[in-house]
Design a protein around this motif. Structure first.
Motif, mmCIF file in Angstrom:
data_model
loop_
_atom_site.group_PDB
_atom_site.id
_atom_site.type_symbol
_atom_site.label_atom_id
_atom_site.label_comp_id
_atom_site.label_asym_id
_atom_site.label_seq_id
_atom_site.Cartn_x
_atom_site.Cartn_y
_atom_site.Cartn_z
ATOM 1 N N GLU A 157 34.004 0.771 -29.196
ATOM 2 C CA GLU A 157 34.479 1.252 -27.901
ATOM 3 C C GLU A 157 33.272 1.386 -26.980
ATOM 4 O O GLU A 157 32.230 1.905 -27.389
ATOM 5 N N LEU A 158 33.407 0.917 -25.761
ATOM 6 C CA LEU A 158 32.321 0.958 -24.784
ATOM 7 C C LEU A 158 32.721 1.873 -23.633
ATOM 8 O O LEU A 158 33.776 1.689 -23.027
ATOM 9 N N ARG A 159 31.862 2.839 -23.346
ATOM 10 C CA ARG A 159 32.080 3.760 -22.216
ATOM 11 C C ARG A 159 30.789 3.881 -21.423
ATOM 12 O O ARG A 159 29.698 3.825 -21.980
ATOM 13 N N GLU A 160 30.951 4.072 -20.136
ATOM 14 C CA GLU A 160 29.807 4.191 -19.236
ATOM 15 C C GLU A 160 29.637 5.645 -18.828
ATOM 16 O O GLU A 160 30.601 6.311 -18.441
ATOM 17 N N PHE A 161 28.405 6.152 -18.908
ATOM 18 C CA PHE A 161 28.118 7.495 -18.420
ATOM 19 C C PHE A 161 28.006 7.452 -16.902
ATOM 20 O O PHE A 161 27.442 6.510 -16.333
ATOM 21 N N GLY A 162 28.502 8.484 -16.252
ATOM 22 C CA GLY A 162 28.339 8.605 -14.824
ATOM 23 C C GLY A 162 26.906 8.999 -14.495
ATOM 24 O O GLY A 162 26.242 9.673 -15.288
ATOM 25 N N TYR A 163 26.428 8.578 -13.366
ATOM 26 C CA TYR A 163 25.064 8.888 -12.959
ATOM 27 C C TYR A 163 24.967 10.333 -12.489
ATOM 28 O O TYR A 163 25.783 10.814 -11.702
ATOM 29 N N ASP A 164 23.974 11.037 -12.968
ATOM 30 C CA ASP A 164 23.692 12.395 -12.536
ATOM 31 C C ASP A 164 22.175 12.504 -12.380
ATOM 32 O O ASP A 164 21.446 12.445 -13.353
ATOM 33 N N PRO A 165 21.678 12.663 -11.147
ATOM 34 C CA PRO A 165 20.244 12.710 -10.927
ATOM 35 C C PRO A 165 19.566 13.893 -11.613
ATOM 36 O O PRO A 165 18.350 13.900 -11.781
ATOM 37 N N GLU A 166 20.320 14.893 -12.035
ATOM 38 C CA GLU A 166 19.762 16.069 -12.690
ATOM 39 C C GLU A 166 19.636 15.910 -14.202
ATOM 40 O O GLU A 166 19.125 16.788 -14.878
ATOM 41 N N SER A 167 20.171 14.812 -14.747
ATOM 42 C CA SER A 167 20.106 14.671 -16.204
ATOM 43 C C SER A 167 19.190 13.537 -16.628
ATOM 44 O O SER A 167 18.702 12.779 -15.857
#
Length: 113
Positions: A103-113
């Motif tokens: 299964e492939l999932r994309e993480f959302g961009y978070d400039p704080e992480s």
């Protein structure tokens, strides 16, 4: 670059016992390739011998889990890649090594992480 989660549930890996060592070797080879390519972030397998806990916002701990994740187990890795197409290629390599779909999932961009 974007981080991608590539994973599979434990029950998806229906490998005969005599092939398990070869599958482990192939999977480790792909992870070494990802490390050498500089795209590996982290990965591993969920320890099914340790039950999950629910930790509430007040710190209360209970022996439970969310119903939808009750059967969360298996293996995963996080890779940092330049495109979804690159993530699909890596997921295919992992699927071949593990002998099961990923299964492939994309993480959302978070400039704080």
């Amino acid at each position: 670059m974007t981080k991608y989660l590539i994973s599979f549930p434990g029950r998806a890996m229906a490998v005969p016992a005599e092939d398990f060592a070869a599958v482990g070797k192939a999977a480790h080879e792909v992870m070494r390739e990802a490390k050498a390519a500089g795209v590996y972030v982290f990965g591993g397998g969920i320890n099914e011998d340790v039950a999950p806990l629910m930790v509430a916002s007040d710190g209360t701990v209970t022996n439970e889990t969310y119903p939808q994740t009750k059967e969360f187990d298996g293996g995963f890795c996080v890779l940092q890649l330049p495109s979804r197409e690159a993530a699909i290629l890596w997921a295919a390599k992992i699927a071949k090594a593990c002998r099961c779909s990923q299964e492939l999932r994309e993480f959302g961009y978070d400039p704080e992480s």
